[in-house]
Design an enzyme around this catalytic site. Structure first.
Site, PDB file in Angstrom:
ATOM      1  N   GLN A 199       5.425  -9.559   4.150  1.00 15.96           N
ATOM      2  CA  GLN A 199       4.020  -9.408   4.535  1.00 15.96           C
ATOM      3  C   GLN A 199       3.429 -10.798   4.731  1.00 15.96           C
ATOM      4  OE1 GLN A 199       2.676  -6.292   4.775  1.00 15.96           O
ATOM      5  NE2 GLN A 199       0.490  -6.683   5.041  1.00 15.96           N
ATOM      6  N   ARG A 208       0.799  -1.221   0.000  1.00 13.67           N
ATOM      7  CA  ARG A 208       0.000   0.000   0.000  1.00 13.67           C
ATOM      8  C   ARG A 208       0.835   1.277   0.000  1.00 13.67           C
ATOM      9  NH1 ARG A 208      -2.532  -4.034   2.705  1.00 13.67           N
ATOM     10  NH2 ARG A 208      -4.766  -4.278   2.304  1.00 13.67           N
ATOM     11  N   ASP A 255      -2.261  -9.548   8.634  1.00 14.72           N
ATOM     12  CA  ASP A 255      -1.994  -8.843   7.374  1.00 14.72           C
ATOM     13  C   ASP A 255      -1.002  -7.746   7.701  1.00 14.72           C
ATOM     14  OD1 ASP A 255      -1.990  -7.994   4.794  1.00 14.72           O
ATOM     15  OD2 ASP A 255      -4.100  -7.417   4.700  1.00 14.72           O
ATOM     16  N   GLU A 267       4.795 -12.577   1.417  1.00 17.35           N
ATOM     17  CA  GLU A 267       5.189 -11.676   0.342  1.00 17.35           C
ATOM     18  C   GLU A 267       6.452 -10.899   0.733  1.00 17.35           C
ATOM     19  OE1 GLU A 267       1.489  -9.382  -0.714  1.00 17.35           O
ATOM     20  OE2 GLU A 267       0.722 -10.720   0.857  1.00 17.35           O
ATOM     21  N   HIS A 299       2.464 -12.991  -5.188  1.00 17.14           N
ATOM     22  CA  HIS A 299       1.336 -13.106  -4.254  1.00 17.14           C
ATOM     23  C   HIS A 299       0.806 -14.536  -4.195  1.00 17.14           C
ATOM     24  CE1 HIS A 299      -1.903 -11.585  -1.792  1.00 17.14           C
ATOM     25  NE2 HIS A 299      -1.587 -10.330  -2.040  1.00 17.14           N
ATOM     26  N   HIS A 355      -1.023  -2.563  -4.358  1.00 19.01           N
ATOM     27  CA  HIS A 355      -0.416  -3.402  -5.399  1.00 19.01           C
ATOM     28  C   HIS A 355      -0.380  -2.729  -6.773  1.00 19.01           C
ATOM     29  CE1 HIS A 355      -0.078  -6.405  -2.429  1.00 19.01           C
ATOM     30  NE2 HIS A 355      -1.256  -6.986  -2.561  1.00 19.01           N
TER      31      HIS A 355
END
Length: 341
Positions: free
Chosen positions: A279, A77, A242, A306, A171, A102
């Site tokens: 992530q 983000r 997250d 990620e 991803h 993304h």
């Protein structure tokens, strides 16, 4: 290498390419340079597809939530889709509420070119034009997938003709049960991080880097994912994990970032990266769509690992920066190493 027609998406014909070794079978489609299947053996030697995704290109267009896709120009983000370089402010379309996520899905939705291939590797390329989604510079990107020993290795190389942020990742949604109808609550996770980037309810970093000790994000030792996903109020806003973890070790040095395991199948996944963060996303927004084999997905039916620069790093000078000068290459490697208990 095998090639097959995989359907149409965004008005384009899509093809899937498959390579294999004694222990790994990998399929990648040219839409988004996306991993569509990844089969590895369990403790009994039975192969299973641990990559959650769909059966056709049409389904990726209709239902996809970045499953297996190459992500760019900026993974994760950016607050309000805005950043500044040398006094010039740039605006990226916001596709996640008031924020950009993304790269506004440009790389995921693009048709990539298979530029090189061999028995154990596939290499895709894509050129993003100057100004695409508001980013400065023409960005030329290559992503190479290779099977080496018991590992899937992803190598990234990207270069722009203007100063620009570059942060690429993959991803992949992992379910070591090889069954996306089952949650990942029985998976165990360990992350090589003593701290994480604090985020607000929109998952935008506040700028603070906090210790994981005493929080639901303490994965310094192996912990069952259900203990984090279901057990702590701090995870209520994102619906689970997250979060970006600040990895130990120097940026640019390939080192172990995370270990994911599942006891029943015996599968173990070790992740290595040369980037500063990872992530961990516990599939909080997975929908009950029909995936491969007619199997319906479930919330928390996969976990993503990620590798990345920290989210919103262009707006936080204290974070490791990923602003690359014209002609300067973003080069990174992620290794997914598979074994059994």
């Amino acid at each position: 290498m095998q090639k097959r027609f995989f359907g149409t998406a965004f008005g384009k014909d899509v093809y899937e390419y498959t390579i294999e070794s004694d222990s790994i079978t990998l399929s990648v489609m040219d839409l988004g340079a996306t991993v569509t299947a990844l089969s590895v053996p369990d403790k009994n030697g039975k192969a299973g597809d641990i990559a959650v995704g769909f059966a056709t290109a049409q389904d990726y267009e209709k239902y996809g939530d970045n499953q297996g896709a190459t992500i760019g120009r900026y993974a994760n983000r950016i607050k309000h889709g805005r950043f500044e370089i040398d006094g010039v402010q740039y605006q990226i379309p916001c596709n996640d509420g008031e924020n950009m996520l993304h790269g506004n899905n440009e790389f995921r939705n693009a048709k990539w070119e298979l530029c090189e291939a061999g028995e154990n590797f596939l290499c895709f390329s894509y050129t993003s034009p100057d100004g695409s989604n508001g980013f400065p510079g023409t960005l030329k990107t290559r992503v190479k997938y290779s099977i080496q020993n018991h590992s899937l290795v992803i190598d990234y190389d990207a270069v722009s003709d203007k100063k620009t942020p570059i942060c690429l990742t993959n991803h992949l949604y992992f379910n070591l049960n090889a069954d996306p109808s089952k949650t990942i609550y029985n998976h165990y996770l360990q992350v090589a991080a003593d701290s994480f980037t604090e985020a607000d309810d929109a998952l935008i970093p506040t700028g603070n880097i906090l210790p994981v000790a005493g929080t639901a994000l303490d994965f310094r030792t192996e912990k069952r994912l259900s203990e984090a996903v279901l057990a702590d109020p701090m995870l209520a806003a994102p619906g689970g994990v997250d979060h970006n973890f600040c990895l130990r070790g120097a940026n640019g040095s390939l080192r172990e970032a995370a270990v994911l395991s599942e006891k029943e199948s015996g599968r173990v996944l070790k992740v290595y990266t040369d980037l500063p963060g990872i992530q961990v996303y516990s599939g909080n927004f997975l929908q009950p769509d029909i995936g491969k084999g007619g199997v319906r997905m479930v919330k928390h039916g996969a976990v993503c690992l990620e590798t990345q620069y920290y989210p919103d790093s262009p707006n936080h000078p204290q974070f490791e920066q990923c602003i690359f000068a014209a002609g300067e290459h973003f080069v990174s490697e992620t290794v997914y190493e598979f074994s059994v208990l």
